[in-house]
Design a protein around this motif. Structure first.
Motif, mmCIF file in Angstrom:
data_model
loop_
_atom_site.group_PDB
_atom_site.id
_atom_site.type_symbol
_atom_site.label_atom_id
_atom_site.label_comp_id
_atom_site.label_asym_id
_atom_site.label_seq_id
_atom_site.Cartn_x
_atom_site.Cartn_y
_atom_site.Cartn_z
ATOM 1 N N ALA A 70 0.823 -1.212 0.000
ATOM 2 C CA ALA A 70 0.000 0.000 0.000
ATOM 3 C C ALA A 70 0.861 1.267 0.000
ATOM 4 O O ALA A 70 0.531 2.243 -0.663
ATOM 5 C CB ALA A 70 -0.932 -0.002 1.209
ATOM 6 N N ARG A 71 1.951 1.221 0.732
ATOM 7 C CA ARG A 71 2.831 2.403 0.771
ATOM 8 C C ARG A 71 3.561 2.615 -0.542
ATOM 9 O O ARG A 71 3.900 3.738 -0.886
ATOM 10 C CB ARG A 71 3.841 2.268 1.906
ATOM 11 N N SER A 72 3.830 1.527 -1.258
ATOM 12 C CA SER A 72 4.558 1.667 -2.515
ATOM 13 C C SER A 72 3.631 1.999 -3.680
ATOM 14 O O SER A 72 4.098 2.364 -4.751
ATOM 15 C CB SER A 72 5.331 0.387 -2.821
ATOM 16 N N ALA A 73 2.318 1.886 -3.483
ATOM 17 C CA ALA A 73 1.368 2.211 -4.547
ATOM 18 C C ALA A 73 1.392 3.713 -4.798
ATOM 19 O O ALA A 73 1.553 4.512 -3.875
ATOM 20 C CB ALA A 73 -0.045 1.769 -4.147
ATOM 21 N N PRO A 74 1.253 4.093 -6.042
ATOM 22 C CA PRO A 74 1.252 5.531 -6.332
ATOM 23 C C PRO A 74 0.026 6.199 -5.730
ATOM 24 O O PRO A 74 -1.036 5.594 -5.607
ATOM 25 C CB PRO A 74 1.212 5.590 -7.863
ATOM 26 N N ALA A 75 0.195 7.440 -5.338
ATOM 27 C CA ALA A 75 -0.906 8.207 -4.743
ATOM 28 C C ALA A 75 -1.964 8.466 -5.806
ATOM 29 O O ALA A 75 -1.662 8.586 -6.988
ATOM 30 C CB ALA A 75 -0.388 9.518 -4.186
#
Length: 163
Positions: A70-75
């Protein structure tokens, strides 16, 4: 001390000595069996605990992997339109445009909506649709109308800030 114990031992009859040795052996065997039984019960309990801890560890690993993903997913990209336009479009798509009395934009990321008479279930579904688009319900005032299931709503929505 050793001499005193030897003297005490030799003062006993051979029959007493045999009885003392046999009783000592029985007591020693019983203590050994009690120790083995306690160790086996502790081993069984620890085995169950290890199984539970392994399951918790697997869940924590899965949660950690999900967090990393989730943290590595693009905003999510910032929408190009203002919030008022987006909320009006969603109300129309949900079939609530007829009940919509007013939409006021407080700023580009906040809007206040007023519904005169809307089905409560439809309004809740519409709010869930907005939340899926990262538009959160900030405040709401809901009043039940005389017709069952219908409400009047004054609500403020805000665009969720990227984290």
């Amino acid at each position: 001390m050793k001499a005193r114990l030897r003297k005490l031992w030799e003062s006993r009859s051979p029959r007493d000595r045999v009885m003392i040795v046999v009783l000592s052996a029985v007591v020693g065997a019983l203590l050994y069996l009690a120790l083995v039984r306690a160790a086996y019960q502790a081993r069984t309990q620890l085995g169950r605990s290890v199984s539970e801890l392994r399951a918790q560890s697997l869940r924590l690993d899965a949660d950690a992997n999900e967090l990393v993903r989730a943290r590595s997913a693009p905003a999510a990209p910032a929408p190009q339109s203002d919030l008022r336009t987006q909320v009006r479009a969603q109300a129309g798509a949900a079939g609530l445009a007829g009940a919509l009395l007013r939409i006021d934009a407080r700023d580009a990321d906040q809007a206040q909506v007023v519904f005169g008479s809307v089905a409560f279930a439809d309004w809740l579904a519409w709010v869930a649709t907005l939340q899926a688009q990262r538009i959160r319900l900030d405040t709401a005032r809901i009043e039940a109308l005389s017709t069952p299931g219908l409400v009047s709503v004054t609500a403020t929505f805000a665009r969720a800030k990227p984290q």
